[in-house]
Scaffold this active site. Structure first.
Site, PDB file in Angstrom:
ATOM      1  N   SER A 196      72.887  17.641 -32.023  1.00 34.88           N
ATOM      2  CA  SER A 196      73.048  16.195 -32.048  1.00 34.88           C
ATOM      3  C   SER A 196      71.722  15.512 -32.413  1.00 34.88           C
ATOM      4  CB  SER A 196      73.600  15.711 -30.701  1.00 34.88           C
ATOM      5  OG  SER A 196      74.052  14.386 -30.779  1.00 34.88           O
ATOM      6  N   ASP A 292      83.313  14.825 -36.906  1.00 31.55           N
ATOM      7  CA  ASP A 292      82.458  14.860 -35.717  1.00 31.55           C
ATOM      8  C   ASP A 292      82.910  13.810 -34.709  1.00 31.55           C
ATOM      9  OD1 ASP A 292      79.545  15.756 -34.677  1.00 31.55           O
ATOM     10  OD2 ASP A 292      79.853  13.618 -34.308  1.00 31.55           O
ATOM     11  N   HIS A 359      81.861  18.146 -31.210  1.00 32.45           N
ATOM     12  CA  HIS A 359      80.463  17.739 -31.381  1.00 32.45           C
ATOM     13  C   HIS A 359      79.589  18.752 -30.655  1.00 32.45           C
ATOM     14  CE1 HIS A 359      77.135  14.948 -32.042  1.00 32.45           C
ATOM     15  NE2 HIS A 359      76.791  15.082 -30.774  1.00 32.45           N
TER      16      HIS A 359
END
Length: 415
Positions: A196, A292, A359
């Protein structure tokens, strides 16, 4: 003010409403979803030893401190056997802060202060120390560098009035010096990874990581869920661009961004990985979902862009999207695939772009390496990354067919 607090909420786990089934092992700092499969993650976690937090003593003398001025930290699980001279550095994610108030608030959380960081963490997925869970890297020295600067380990300034320190670049430098001093200077193999906001950081720092290690060291980089796109949201605005513009401005990142990018684009554009990845010289692997879940929820359809809540069901469970919403998401996928064209042309780079609503897939065991983990071309994420890193297969580049074709996905469902 509403949009400010939205971004704080998605970046700071303590403000997020947890779903009924918390996904174990997740440490990306965002809200916790449940999955559409029942997974034995509690039993899995119980078998993993806890890895203690180490503070980087002396970092403060170099100005390398968290937002609140406390020492930065990391977790190190030592390698063994044939992996004793191999190093995996994993950069923690957890959103960004984009103005003074959100950065000041972040100082009261683990994303801005080591005072609030967990004293020990379970290492799972790419950080696991067992071959059953992490077949290629389990013997390596594995480090998780904690994230407490709010700008993907970038920035070198401070706000005197609020005594807030924007020192991500110095934290990166101090951490690299620390890791070199505890053995990484002898590395024969090294991999910089991140999830991330940490995945964006692995892109931003990949070439610098290469330059710090001996020429004889095999060095590559992995970005997991770090391919944040400069996309139009459901209202026609650009929510993530507005957020990034705030990050670049409040932390004064202009001088720290890639000059190859800022020579022809504005600073905010140069915080977007789509404008950076093609210029990275070091071999890079991009692991990302074309749908995502974080980007769908907070870049494409954040609450301020959807005040009537039309997207609420869809962004919580992709199977509940209507035909027009799915078409919007398919256009987002097309934008991602197009943004990867130049990057993909390099034979040294790798891709695993699946069509799962998820994610961060490298940190979590069930998406990294289990019997029913998501697959592309018959390979799980761990196998694909390993094939690419160790050059076992040429051209490790896989892009999934559009949703809902992939039946191996572990889609996330939010409540």
């Amino acid at each position: 003010m509403r949009s400010v607090w939205l971004w704080i909420a998605v970046a700071v786990c303590s403000l997020c409403s947890a779903a009924s089934m918390v996904r174990r092992g997740s440490s990306d700092g965002f809200e916790k979803p449940r999955e559409n499969k029942i997974l034995d993650n509690e039993l899995m976690a119980s078998k993993v030893s806890m890895v203690p937090l180490t503070l980087i003593h002396g970092a403060d003398s170099k100005g390398a401190v968290c937002l609140d001025g406390t020492l930065p930290g990391y977790h190190l699980d030592r390698g063994f056997g044939s992996g004793a001279n191999s190093w995996l550095i994993h950069l923690e994610g957890g959103g960004w802060c984009n103005n003074q108030s959100s950065c000041v608030f972040r100082k009261t959380t683990r994303r801005g202060s080591s005072k609030f960081m967990e004293k020990a963490l379970n290492f799972t997925g790419i950080l696991s120390n067992t071959p059953q869970e992490n077949p290629d890297f389990f013997k390596w020295n594995r480090i998780k560098l904690r994230y407490c600067d709010g700008a993907s380990f970038s920035g070198d300034s401070q706000d005197e009035g609020s005594q807030t320190f924007y020192r991500g670049k110095r934290i990166w430098q101090a951490a690299m010096e620390e890791f070199m001093s505890v053995g990484m200077q002898k590395a024969e193999q090294a991999l910089l990874s991140g999830c991330s906001a940490g995945g964006l950081a692995s892109i931003l720092h990949c070439d610098d990581f290469r330059e710090r290690l001996p020429l004889s060291t095999k060095v590559k980089c992995l970005s997991d869920a770090g391919m944040f796109l400069d996309a139009v949201d459901v209202s026609g605005g650009r929510s993530l661009r507005n957020m990034y513009q705030g990050v670049v401005t409040v932390q004064n990142l202009q001088k720290d961004l890639s000059s190859a990018c800022t020579n022809h684009l504005d600073p905010t554009s140069c915080f977007f990985p789509q404008n950076l990845v093609s210029d990275i010289k070091t071999p890079m692997f991009l692991l990302n979902s074309a749908y995502d879940s974080w980007q769908v929820r907070h870049s494409l359809a954040p609450s301020p862009a959807d005040p009537r809540g039309v997207w609420e069901h869809c962004k919580s469970d992709i199977s509940r999207c209507n035909s027009s919403q799915l078409q919007f998401l398919q256009e987002f996928r097309k934008q991602m695939v197009l943004a990867l064209n130049s990057f993909s042309a390099s034979p040294q780079n790798g891709l695993f772009i699946n069509s799962c609503f998820t994610h961060c897939q490298s940190e979590i065991q069930d998406t990294w390496f289990t019997q029913d983990s998501p697959k592309l071309n018959g390979k799980r994420v761990a196998e694909s990354v390993g094939d690419w890193y160790f050059d076992r297969t040429n051209n490790v580049k896989a892009i999934d067919c559009p949703y809902p074709c992939d039946k191996t996905c572990h889609h996330l469902i939010f409540q």
